[in-house]
Design an enzyme around this catalytic site. Structure first.
Site, PDB file in Angstrom:
ATOM      1  CB  THR A 166      72.172  42.453  98.334  1.00  0.00           C
ATOM      2  OG1 THR A 166      71.039  43.136  97.829  1.00  0.00           O
ATOM      3  CG2 THR A 166      72.859  41.698  97.224  1.00  0.00           C
ATOM      4  CD  GLU A 167      72.005  40.622 105.251  1.00  0.00           C
ATOM      5  OE1 GLU A 167      72.999  41.066 105.862  1.00  0.00           O
ATOM      6  OE2 GLU A 167      71.583  39.453 105.363  1.00  0.00           O
ATOM      7  N   GLY A 192      68.866  45.855  88.778  1.00  0.00           N
ATOM      8  CA  GLY A 192      69.053  46.730  87.625  1.00  0.00           C
ATOM      9  C   GLY A 192      70.506  46.843  87.212  1.00  0.00           C
ATOM     10  CG  ASP A 193      71.388  49.111  83.785  1.00  0.00           C
ATOM     11  OD1 ASP A 193      71.384  47.984  83.261  1.00  0.00           O
ATOM     12  OD2 ASP A 193      70.732  50.063  83.333  1.00  0.00           O
ATOM     13  NE  ARG A 300      68.970  54.520  94.227  1.00  0.00           N
ATOM     14  CZ  ARG A 300      68.740  53.639  93.268  1.00  0.00           C
ATOM     15  NH1 ARG A 300      67.622  52.944  93.259  1.00  0.00           N
ATOM     16  NH2 ARG A 300      69.616  53.423  92.322  1.00  0.00           N
ATOM     17  NE  ARG A 306      66.152  56.419  90.884  1.00  0.00           N
ATOM     18  CZ  ARG A 306      65.985  55.137  90.617  1.00  0.00           C
ATOM     19  NH1 ARG A 306      64.766  54.619  90.606  1.00  0.00           N
ATOM     20  NH2 ARG A 306      67.014  54.349  90.340  1.00  0.00           N
ATOM     21  CG  ASP A 496      77.567  50.700  83.452  1.00  0.00           C
ATOM     22  OD1 ASP A 496      77.200  51.072  82.324  1.00  0.00           O
ATOM     23  OD2 ASP A 496      78.387  49.765  83.624  1.00  0.00           O
ATOM     24  N   GLY A 497      74.915  54.277  85.603  1.00  0.00           N
ATOM     25  CA  GLY A 497      73.903  54.610  86.597  1.00  0.00           C
ATOM     26  C   GLY A 497      74.463  54.842  87.992  1.00  0.00           C
TER      27      GLY A 497
HETATM   28  C1  LIG Z   1      60.435  64.278  75.300  1.00  0.00           C
HETATM   29  C2  LIG Z   1      60.919  62.901  75.561  1.00  0.00           C
HETATM   30  C3  LIG Z   1      62.386  62.731  75.400  1.00  0.00           C
HETATM   31  C4  LIG Z   1      62.782  61.391  75.881  1.00  0.00           C
HETATM   32  C5  LIG Z   1      64.232  61.148  75.725  1.00  0.00           C
HETATM   33  C6  LIG Z   1      64.580  59.833  76.265  1.00  0.00           C
HETATM   34  C7  LIG Z   1      66.025  59.527  76.133  1.00  0.00           C
HETATM   35  C8  LIG Z   1      66.303  58.362  76.983  1.00  0.00           C
HETATM   36  C9  LIG Z   1      67.662  57.816  76.758  1.00  0.00           C
HETATM   37  C10 LIG Z   1      67.928  56.809  77.795  1.00  0.00           C
HETATM   38  C11 LIG Z   1      69.341  56.390  77.742  1.00  0.00           C
HETATM   39  C12 LIG Z   1      69.639  55.503  78.877  1.00  0.00           C
HETATM   40  C13 LIG Z   1      71.055  55.215  78.936  1.00  0.00           C
HETATM   41  C14 LIG Z   1      71.321  54.238  80.016  1.00  0.00           C
HETATM   42  C15 LIG Z   1      71.877  54.529  81.142  1.00  0.00           C
HETATM   43  C16 LIG Z   1      72.088  53.536  82.205  1.00  0.00           C
HETATM   44  O1  LIG Z   1      73.439  53.175  82.253  1.00  0.00           O
HETATM   45  C17 LIG Z   1      71.721  54.120  83.553  1.00  0.00           C
HETATM   46  C18 LIG Z   1      71.730  53.035  84.593  1.00  0.00           C
HETATM   47  O2  LIG Z   1      70.591  52.294  84.574  1.00  0.00           O
HETATM   48  N1  LIG Z   1      70.409  54.721  83.515  1.00  0.00           N
HETATM   49  C19 LIG Z   1      70.243  56.013  83.672  1.00  0.00           C
HETATM   50  O3  LIG Z   1      71.144  56.747  83.928  1.00  0.00           O
HETATM   51  C20 LIG Z   1      68.835  56.532  83.528  1.00  0.00           C
HETATM   52  C21 LIG Z   1      68.805  57.651  82.561  1.00  0.00           C
HETATM   53  C22 LIG Z   1      67.404  58.048  82.312  1.00  0.00           C
HETATM   54  C23 LIG Z   1      67.354  59.293  81.508  1.00  0.00           C
HETATM   55  C24 LIG Z   1      65.940  59.742  81.337  1.00  0.00           C
HETATM   56  C25 LIG Z   1      65.908  61.030  80.598  1.00  0.00           C
HETATM   57  C26 LIG Z   1      64.529  61.535  80.452  1.00  0.00           C
HETATM   58  C27 LIG Z   1      64.554  62.840  79.727  1.00  0.00           C
HETATM   59  C28 LIG Z   1      63.252  63.543  79.789  1.00  0.00           C
HETATM   60  C29 LIG Z   1      63.371  64.911  79.169  1.00  0.00           C
HETATM   61  C30 LIG Z   1      62.036  65.546  79.114  1.00  0.00           C
HETATM   62  C31 LIG Z   1      62.004  66.846  78.429  1.00  0.00           C
HETATM   63  C32 LIG Z   1      60.588  67.265  78.243  1.00  0.00           C
HETATM   64  C33 LIG Z   1      60.461  68.670  77.788  1.00  0.00           C
HETATM   65  C34 LIG Z   1      59.057  69.059  77.524  1.00  0.00           C
HETATM   66  N1  LIG Z   2      70.117  45.429  99.907  1.00  0.00           N
HETATM   67  C1  LIG Z   2      70.443  46.600  99.369  1.00  0.00           C
HETATM   68  N2  LIG Z   2      70.116  47.763  99.984  1.00  0.00           N
HETATM   69  C2  LIG Z   2      70.411  48.937  99.424  1.00  0.00           C
HETATM   70  N3  LIG Z   2      71.037  49.084  98.234  1.00  0.00           N
HETATM   71  C3  LIG Z   2      71.371  47.962  97.579  1.00  0.00           C
HETATM   72  C4  LIG Z   2      71.087  46.675  98.097  1.00  0.00           C
HETATM   73  N4  LIG Z   2      71.531  45.748  97.218  1.00  0.00           N
HETATM   74  C5  LIG Z   2      72.067  46.432  96.189  1.00  0.00           C
HETATM   75  N5  LIG Z   2      71.985  47.763  96.389  1.00  0.00           N
HETATM   76  C6  LIG Z   2      72.415  48.869  95.500  1.00  0.00           C
HETATM   77  O1  LIG Z   2      71.268  49.424  94.886  1.00  0.00           O
HETATM   78  C7  LIG Z   2      71.660  50.112  93.710  1.00  0.00           C
HETATM   79  C8  LIG Z   2      70.570  50.140  92.669  1.00  0.00           C
HETATM   80  O2  LIG Z   2      70.137  48.877  92.407  1.00  0.00           O
HETATM   81  P1  LIG Z   2      69.657  48.336  91.002  1.00  0.00           P
HETATM   82  O3  LIG Z   2      70.614  48.636  89.971  1.00  0.00           O
HETATM   83  O4  LIG Z   2      69.334  46.901  91.223  1.00  0.00           O
HETATM   84  O5  LIG Z   2      68.279  49.087  90.727  1.00  0.00           O
HETATM   85  P2  LIG Z   2      67.897  50.442  89.996  1.00  0.00           P
HETATM   86  O6  LIG Z   2      68.891  51.497  90.301  1.00  0.00           O
HETATM   87  O7  LIG Z   2      66.495  50.680  90.335  1.00  0.00           O
HETATM   88  O8  LIG Z   2      67.934  50.081  88.492  1.00  0.00           O
HETATM   89  P3  LIG Z   2      68.773  50.661  87.248  1.00  0.00           P
HETATM   90  O9  LIG Z   2      70.213  50.558  87.669  1.00  0.00           O
HETATM   91  O10 LIG Z   2      68.418  49.740  86.131  1.00  0.00           O
HETATM   92  O11 LIG Z   2      68.346  52.077  87.033  1.00  0.00           O
HETATM   93  C9  LIG Z   2      72.905  49.402  93.233  1.00  0.00           C
HETATM   94  O12 LIG Z   2      73.899  50.346  93.038  1.00  0.00           O
HETATM   95  C10 LIG Z   2      73.288  48.446  94.354  1.00  0.00           C
HETATM   96  O13 LIG Z   2      74.631  48.622  94.733  1.00  0.00           O
END
Ligand SMILES: CCCCCCCCCCCCC/C=C/[C@@H](O)[C@H](CO)NC(=O)CCCCCCCCCCCCCCC
Ligand SMILES: Nc1ncnc2c1ncn2[C@@H]1O[C@H](COP(=O)(O)OP(=O)(O)OP(=O)(O)O)[C@@H](O)[C@H]1O
Ligand SMILES: [Ca+2]
Length: 534
Positions: A166-167, A192-193, A300, A306, A496-497
């Site tokens: 992809t570009e 990724g997602d 990013r 991040r 879904d992110g």
């Molecule tokens: C203390 C540790 C607590 C850890 C708690 C971890 C809970 C993690 C739950 C993850 C759920 C992911 C759900 C999936 C979502 C995806 O459709 C989406 C697309 O890829 N990903 C995210 O949005 C990415 C979402 C990423 C979220 C990361 C959240 C991290 C929270 C950290 C909080 C730290 C507090 C510390 C206080 C001392």
């Molecule tokens: N060539 C490209 N340049 C820039 N962005 C792109 C390109 N190809 C795809 N994308 C976009 O990049 C975004 C993120 O990509 P991807 O889901 O693969 O990785 P990620 O965000 O690191 O992972 P996750 O979704 O698991 O957190 C997607 O929304 C997609 O639309």
């Protein structure tokens, strides 16, 4: 060759060798089972079902191998190699190989042909795939992962591919509206997602367009998309892959694609004022996960870390959101979010739920079946509103946001986390990473739903057009409570992110709208080490 008396296809049994060891090898063509066992003690016994054989190839034996042991006496030994799925730990699959030496060429060819015939009977396997690689997803290793780990396996399994790197964002989605999709047995995305989401939007959107369905109509009966999607994980969260396979491992996913696994998956649609916004398969989150995403998108460049950085920052900001959630309970499904009945390969809750929905459709008619039932209304102040279409398990949280959510039962788990102290919210988050029940808090509620809506309080209070009100309030903090954590700046859903900037939404779950090359998470007892040593 052993001839069964009842006219079944004969079993092929031969005395072969594995290097210096003699062995007996049997191929039961009726059962589709390859078995081999040592001719001498310890007489270990192994078997592999044909459905898990990846390929069979003639093997050239070099002189060094040939000059050892009893093969010295032979003119020129012949050999063939069987490549098959071996289960390792944590749902991980590997490609194993076993080479069998034959005394003559004719026997060797007989074995190769018989195994190939059996492989030809595996009709759900893809032969030609369309592959999209996001070179910038996750740790930016998508291209390398595909070339080094996946492409060699596809070529071993005689799968041909058209590969598109992809570009730009939406490249894959837009391309799927144009390609001759009939040519392919499936679409693979490496990323990724976000990449899965793109490919899903392309395929579902294309299917609706070709069938004359208007996606903007929130009540439209969507047409199932039969082109399977394969996910090679190379992203930051890889939740969709992890929750449908059990691990985010490129080789495991490639092997599920090769053996032609099929997993139906629920997809939810998100609308606002009769306009289609997006589909999602894993998480639709408002409040905490919406804010984490919004902040992390600006970072990013930091890569996968991040999310931790923005997660910590969002945790400290401790914003809450006031509004009304209305939902339609999922009465058709036998499961409930706290019943400990996990969704596993061949899940009977998913199967029965689908049947129930089909019966309701026959009884009440398409379109009228789903609105039936009593809507429930909850008003409040929420730190997070999460709708999990699946468990949302990922490496950060191996059990996920809703551990017993089902992949294909036509429902989502709606999790409401009410305003609570920072300490309590931290306790809630931590439980995603350990064995304790994250729903066992007075400020957390969870419901299994078929549809739901959310309206932000600041939009409810005003009679004027939603968009004008939005303009008036967005980008500022609550005027009524200048020191509170009530937030009007962020109105982002995490879909879904991907970011969705509309707080008021209408969501509907579409049972089994799409299919993946996967089989769900296998029960622990079947995911031991194969080939099965008996
Ligand atoms: C203390 C540790 C607590 C850890 C708690 C971890 C809970 C993690 C739950 C993850 C759920 C992911 C759900 C999936 C979502 C995806 O459709 C989406 C697309 O890829 N990903 C995210 O949005 C990415 C979402 C990423 C979220 C990361 C959240 C991290 C929270 C950290 C909080 C730290 C507090 C510390 C206080 C001392
Ligand atoms: N060539 C490209 N340049 C820039 N962005 C792109 C390109 N190809 C795809 N994308 C976009 O990049 C975004 C993120 O990509 P991807 O889901 O693969 O990785 P990620 O965000 O690191 O992972 P996750 O979704 O698991 O957190 C997607 O929304 C997609 O639309
Ligand atoms: Ca579901």
């Amino acid at each position: 060759m052993e001839q069964p008396p009842d006219g079944r296809r004969p079993r092929l049994i031969s005395s072969l060798a594995q290097g210096q060891r003699s062995c007996e090898v049997s191929l039961d063509r009726e059962l589709g089972l390859l078995t081999w066992w040592d001719a001498q003690p310890p007489r270990r016994n192994f078997s592999v079902p044909a459905s898990e054989i990846i390929a069979v190839e003639e093997t050239k034996i070099d002189e060094k191998q040939c000059n050892s042991g009893k093969w010295q006496k032979m003119e020129k030994p012949h050999a063939f190699t069987v490549y098959y799925v071996k289960r390792a730990r944590n749902y991980c699959w590997r490609c194993n190989e076993e080479t069998f030496w034959c005394i003559d060429e004719q026997l060797c060819n007989q074995w190769i042909n018989s195994l190939k015939e059996l492989l030809d009977l595996q009709t759900s396997r893809p032969k030609h795939l369309l592959v999209y690689i996001n070179p910038y997803g996750g740790k930016q290793k998508g291209k390398r992962i595909y070339e080094q780990k996946v492409a060699p396996l596809f070529s071993l399994a005689s799968i041909s591919t058209d590969v598109i790197i992809t570009e730009h964002a939406n490249h894959a989605k837009d391309n799927l509206f144009e390609v001759n999709i009939e040519k392919y047995d499936g679409v693979v995305c490496v990323g990724g997602d976000g990449m899965v989401s793109e490919v899903m939007h392309g395929l579902i959107g294309r299917t609706q367009k070709d069938s004359g369905i208007d996606q903007n109509n929130p009540k439209a009966p969507l047409v199932q998309c039969n082109v399977r999607i394969g996910i090679i994980p190379a992203g930051s969260t890889d939740c969709i892959c992890y929750a449908t396979v059990g691990i985010n491992d490129p080789v495991t996913s490639a092997l599920h694609i090769i053996v032609g696994d099929t997993l139906p998956l629920d997809v939810s649609s998100v609308h606002h004022n009769n306009a289609f916004l997006k589909y999602y398969v894993s998480l639709l989150g408002y409040g905490f996960y919406g804010d984490v995403l919004k902040d992390s998108e600006k970072k990013r460049w930091m890569g996968t870390i991040r999310y931790d950085f923005s997660g910590f920052k969002t945790f400290l900001s401790h914003h809450y959101y006031e509004g009304t959630v209305s939902y339609l309970p999922a009465k058709h499904t036998l499961g409930s979010p706290r019943d400990k009945k996990y969704c596993r390969t061949g899940c009977c809750i998913c199967r029965q739920s689908k049947q129930q929905l089909e019966e309701q459709r026959k009884k009440y008619g398409i379109g009228r079946d789903e609105g039936r039932g009593e809507w429930k209304v909850i008003k409040g102040k929420f730190l997070a509103i999460n709708a999990a279409n699946m468990s949302c398990a990922c490496p950060r949280s191996p059990k996920g946001l809703s551990p017993t959510a089902h992949l294909a039962d036509g429902s989502a788990d709606l999790i409401l986390v009410r305003k609570c102290s920072r300490f309590d919210f931290l306790r809630y988050l931590v439980r995603h990473t350990n064995q304790d029940d994250q729903f066992d808090f007075t400020f957390v509620e969870v419901y299994r739903v078929k549809k739901f809506q959310f309206t932000s309080k600041h939009l409810e209070d005003d009679d004027s057009d939603v968009k004008d009100v939005g303009k008036k309030h967005f980008g500022q903090f609550c005027r009524d409570h200048p020191v509170c954590c009530c937030n009007l700046t962020n109105n982002t859903w995490n879909c879904d992110g991907e970011m969705l900037n509309s707080s008021t939404i209408e969501v509907r779950v579409h049972c089994q709208l799409m299919k993946l090359f996967a089989r769900g998470i296998e029960e622990k007892s079947t995911s031991n080490h194969s080939p099965i040593e008996q």
